[in-house]
Design an enzyme around this catalytic site. Sequence first.
Site, short mmCIF file in Angstrom:
data_model
loop_
_atom_site.label_atom_id
_atom_site.label_comp_id
_atom_site.label_asym_id
_atom_site.label_seq_id
_atom_site.Cartn_x
_atom_site.Cartn_y
_atom_site.Cartn_z
N TRP A 131 0.86 -1.19 0.00
CA TRP A 131 0.00 0.00 0.00
C TRP A 131 0.90 1.25 0.00
CZ3 TRP A 131 -1.95 2.76 4.84
CH2 TRP A 131 -2.82 3.80 4.49
N ASP A 213 -1.23 -6.54 8.86
CA ASP A 213 -2.16 -5.46 8.52
C ASP A 213 -3.45 -6.10 8.02
OD1 ASP A 213 -3.56 -3.31 7.60
OD2 ASP A 213 -1.96 -2.48 6.34
N ALA A 215 -6.56 -4.82 6.91
CA ALA A 215 -7.37 -3.67 6.51
C ALA A 215 -8.66 -4.08 5.81
CB ALA A 215 -6.55 -2.75 5.62
C1 LMR Z 1 -6.54 2.66 -0.82
O1 LMR Z 1 -5.54 1.93 -0.81
O2 LMR Z 1 -7.01 3.14 -1.85
C2 LMR Z 1 -7.24 2.98 0.47
O3 LMR Z 1 -6.63 2.29 1.52
C3 LMR Z 1 -7.42 4.41 0.70
C4 LMR Z 1 -6.16 5.13 1.04
O4 LMR Z 1 -6.17 5.83 2.05
O5 LMR Z 1 -5.16 5.03 0.32
#
Ligand code: LMR
Length: 399
Positions: A131, A213, A215
Amino acid sequence: MGAHMFDYLKPLPADAIIAMMQQAKADTRPNKIDMGVGVYKDSSGAVPIMRAVKTAEDIILGEEMSKSYVGTTGRAEFRRLMLDMVLGEQFHAPRIASSQAAGGSGALRLGAELIKSAAPNATVWVSDPTWANHIPLISSTGLKMDKYPYYNRETLGVEFDAMLAHLDTHAVPGDVVLLHGCCHNPTGADFSPAQWDRLVPFMLERELLPFVDLAYYGLGRGLSEDSYGLQLVFEHCPEALVAASCSKNFGLYKERVGLIAVLCRDEKTAQIAQTQFGAIQRKLISMPPDHGAQVVERILGSGELKRIWLDELTEMRGRMRNLRVLLSEALDVQGGAHIARAVADQNGMFSTLPVSAAQAEELRNAHAIYMTNSGRINIAGANASNIPHLAEALLDVLS
Ligand code: LMR
């Protein structure tokens, strides 16, 4: 430095995901497909408030008598219910310290700060790719970070042996390995149960600390499938961390609800870690926001609301799985078969397709299709009627 101190500030680029979210919102082309930011959308393209959440909010609105402070680690009952849900039988309360957090990001930050306090020289290893905000969020504590190989952009699968070999050679005992519990962001490619079964003893033997994580819990294969790795980690490792988010599975994004928990070697250490969480949160933001956590506590604590929530979660997961099947079928033609297979096999909102930044830009400009420049799509941004347009445009730019 002169009197105008802010003249010394340098402009910074906008976060790519958030900037694209705004760009897509402003695009009025009728054939737009917004597969950018990671939010769940229904078939009409709306980001809905879940029925269980609305009902809980109605009850809270009627009953809440005070807005006074709760405390630096938030609601004890919220934490207990969340731990019970994600850890199941691995929930050894006395050895666990936890804190409510401002979303999954707040949870990651609290976890990283705890690591920094305990082991300032540890390196935090993240998957390549991961991420986009993991590295800024965690490295801002001052911890060192590095990457382990994870996703093969040709096979579109997890490079598990390369990952283990890399960590074996480069990580040292006491380093931290950030793992995506399920629905890997940005690739959608998860460890199989058999890979988790190999990973946990590997981490134990190399004395690496797992930081999971979580999420996208519940949006992959199902609640128990999505916590298989986490529960294995908490069952076998003497120490571990989990950062759970309620943004996606409860649709509570802007309310900022999350949980950080650490498993310690013994009860005494967990009590010390609990004082650390309180102090860390206090110095960062004093206290976590309450509203969303109160909603989650209501839902998980009530048989009826929890049933409604679970039904809605099942519906969301089913919709995304169905879209994956449809997209996979549409891509299963000459030149697209390996992408078709990956899209069908991967989990949660995301898949990372072998699309270059220039091709992602072409998809935006020529076809009104939004995905990140790394080729990440959020499948929930599509619907059954625009899948043919999506598949055609993808095959067009990739040919
Ligand atoms: C994403 O990966 O699009 C979401 O987790 C939103 C973000 O805050 O990046």
